[in-house]
Design an enzyme around this catalytic site. Sequence first.
Site, PDB file in Angstrom:
ATOM      1  N   SER A 158       0.856  -1.194   0.000  1.00 36.80           N
ATOM      2  CA  SER A 158       0.000   0.000   0.000  1.00 36.80           C
ATOM      3  C   SER A 158       0.885   1.235   0.000  1.00 36.80           C
ATOM      4  O   SER A 158       2.050   1.177   0.429  1.00 36.80           O
ATOM      5  CB  SER A 158      -0.860   0.019   1.259  1.00 36.80           C
ATOM      6  OG  SER A 158      -1.415   1.311   1.461  1.00 36.80           O
ATOM      7  N   TYR A 171      -2.293  -0.658  10.163  1.00 35.57           N
ATOM      8  CA  TYR A 171      -2.318  -0.986   8.736  1.00 35.57           C
ATOM      9  C   TYR A 171      -1.038  -0.506   8.050  1.00 35.57           C
ATOM     10  O   TYR A 171      -0.430  -1.232   7.255  1.00 35.57           O
ATOM     11  CB  TYR A 171      -3.549  -0.342   8.088  1.00 35.57           C
ATOM     12  CG  TYR A 171      -3.731  -0.667   6.618  1.00 35.57           C
ATOM     13  CD1 TYR A 171      -4.161  -1.932   6.218  1.00 35.57           C
ATOM     14  CD2 TYR A 171      -3.486   0.282   5.638  1.00 35.57           C
ATOM     15  CE1 TYR A 171      -4.345  -2.234   4.868  1.00 35.57           C
ATOM     16  CE2 TYR A 171      -3.662  -0.001   4.292  1.00 35.57           C
ATOM     17  CZ  TYR A 171      -4.098  -1.263   3.913  1.00 35.57           C
ATOM     18  OH  TYR A 171      -4.264  -1.557   2.576  1.00 35.57           O
TER      19      TYR A 171
HETATM   20  P1  NAD Z   1     -11.643  -6.006  -0.362  1.00 34.70           P
HETATM   21  O1  NAD Z   1     -12.126  -5.826   1.030  1.00 34.70           O
HETATM   22  O2  NAD Z   1     -12.535  -5.667  -1.515  1.00 34.70           O
HETATM   23  O3  NAD Z   1     -11.150  -7.507  -0.564  1.00 34.70           O
HETATM   24  C1  NAD Z   1     -10.458  -8.202   0.420  1.00 34.70           C
HETATM   25  C2  NAD Z   1     -10.533  -9.690   0.107  1.00 34.70           C
HETATM   26  O4  NAD Z   1      -9.725 -10.368   1.062  1.00 34.70           O
HETATM   27  C3  NAD Z   1     -11.927 -10.301   0.175  1.00 34.70           C
HETATM   28  O5  NAD Z   1     -12.083 -11.153  -0.946  1.00 34.70           O
HETATM   29  C4  NAD Z   1     -11.888 -11.158   1.461  1.00 34.70           C
HETATM   30  O6  NAD Z   1     -12.668 -12.327   1.366  1.00 34.70           O
HETATM   31  C5  NAD Z   1     -10.417 -11.514   1.510  1.00 34.70           C
HETATM   32  N1  NAD Z   1      -9.970 -11.845   2.856  1.00 34.70           N
HETATM   33  C6  NAD Z   1      -9.981 -11.044   3.965  1.00 34.70           C
HETATM   34  N2  NAD Z   1      -9.497 -11.736   5.013  1.00 34.70           N
HETATM   35  C7  NAD Z   1      -9.180 -12.977   4.552  1.00 34.70           C
HETATM   36  C8  NAD Z   1      -8.658 -14.142   5.153  1.00 34.70           C
HETATM   37  N3  NAD Z   1      -8.314 -14.177   6.452  1.00 34.70           N
HETATM   38  N4  NAD Z   1      -8.484 -15.244   4.388  1.00 34.70           N
HETATM   39  C9  NAD Z   1      -8.825 -15.240   3.079  1.00 34.70           C
HETATM   40  N5  NAD Z   1      -9.298 -14.161   2.440  1.00 34.70           N
HETATM   41  C10 NAD Z   1      -9.490 -13.045   3.180  1.00 34.70           C
HETATM   42  O7  NAD Z   1     -10.280  -5.212  -0.420  1.00 34.70           O
HETATM   43  P2  NAD Z   1      -9.476  -4.486  -1.589  1.00 34.70           P
HETATM   44  O8  NAD Z   1      -9.618  -3.036  -1.384  1.00 34.70           O
HETATM   45  O9  NAD Z   1      -9.771  -5.084  -2.920  1.00 34.70           O
HETATM   46  O10 NAD Z   1      -7.983  -4.829  -1.123  1.00 34.70           O
HETATM   47  C11 NAD Z   1      -7.195  -5.841  -1.683  1.00 34.70           C
HETATM   48  C12 NAD Z   1      -5.776  -5.651  -1.178  1.00 34.70           C
HETATM   49  O11 NAD Z   1      -5.297  -4.379  -1.592  1.00 34.70           O
HETATM   50  C13 NAD Z   1      -5.661  -5.665   0.342  1.00 34.70           C
HETATM   51  O12 NAD Z   1      -4.439  -6.289   0.694  1.00 34.70           O
HETATM   52  C14 NAD Z   1      -5.631  -4.202   0.704  1.00 34.70           C
HETATM   53  O13 NAD Z   1      -5.005  -3.983   1.937  1.00 34.70           O
HETATM   54  C15 NAD Z   1      -4.834  -3.664  -0.456  1.00 34.70           C
HETATM   55  N6  NAD Z   1      -4.994  -2.230  -0.724  1.00 34.70           N
HETATM   56  C16 NAD Z   1      -6.212  -1.674  -0.975  1.00 34.70           C
HETATM   57  C17 NAD Z   1      -6.290  -0.321  -1.260  1.00 34.70           C
HETATM   58  C18 NAD Z   1      -7.593   0.363  -1.565  1.00 34.70           C
HETATM   59  O14 NAD Z   1      -7.600   1.596  -1.696  1.00 34.70           O
HETATM   60  N7  NAD Z   1      -8.687  -0.354  -1.725  1.00 34.70           N
HETATM   61  C19 NAD Z   1      -5.133   0.470  -1.271  1.00 34.70           C
HETATM   62  C20 NAD Z   1      -3.910  -0.134  -1.011  1.00 34.70           C
HETATM   63  C21 NAD Z   1      -3.854  -1.482  -0.749  1.00 34.70           C
END
Ligand code: NAD
Length: 274
Positions: A158, A171
Amino acid sequence: MLGISGKVIVITGGYGVLCGAMAKSLAKAGAKVAIIGLVQQEADEFAQTLEGEVLGFGANVLDKASMEAVHQQILATWGPCDILINGAGGNHPQGTTDKPFMDVEDLNDDSIKTFFDLDPAGFKFVFELNLLGTLIPTQVFARDMVGRKGCSIINISSLSAFKPLTKVSAYSGAKAAVSNFTEWLSVHFAKTGIRVNAMAPGFFLADQNRALLTNPDGSLTARGQQIINQTPMGRFGEPEDLLSTLYWLLDEGSAFVTGVVIPIDGGYTAFSGV
Ligand code: NAD
């Protein structure tokens, strides 16, 4: 794109907003895509919406036995894993302060969650999910990759790993650990044929942050507006913004690239704010 066809790709968090877009695109490009998320029904329902060869698995990235069970099913159906995308991750309110800056009078105000009110359990949850949730699937699936050509691991870090965002201490620290682990593992695996890289998305609207960044009517919250002001390109990312970097990192065109963490953030990390 040519190098992707027929590859077995495992994506944790594979029906989430960001990794769901990756799963959709990779399956369409001819890869065999296994999506892993917490809830089997949601994994199945999402898999059914995708074009191509897709399997959905409900399993916990923190439970090695459940990862190994998924691994056995994938091996039996498609053979060894070529590519692992560690996308499962997220935040927890118990690792987040209410305010970006603490004022002296906050110390005795019970209505405000300051640094002193942070719950170590919240930190534990966030570090486990993001860091151990990257380690454990890698231990399970990267065994298939050792000594084979064209294998790759992509971790999802991130922008908060480069400079911690206010409020989200756990985080930010956990994602910094993911970036650090990416570098460590890229070195450890450098002679095995496995490349290890990470993408560091900026601000993308997703289920986990939508309420923080937008109001119910779709307008920006104060924090959402602050982010847009701090993003030189003046917008949130779209999940599709991640795809060209993903394809480049998976392709042989980046065969000499390992251990990098690439920001995809509309210039956020490059901007000093002035
Ligand atoms: P999201 O909440 O849409 O998806 C998260 C996914 O992780 C879901 O499919 C959930 O089922 C799965 N998950 C959560 N805990 C789990 C576990 N213990 N075992 C198996 N699966 C699990 O999130 P997103 O925004 O698409 O984020 C995806 C990745 O990108 C994450 O690592 C997040 O930290 C990172 N990220 C997101 C952003 C943003 O702005 N959305 C920015 C930087 C990084």
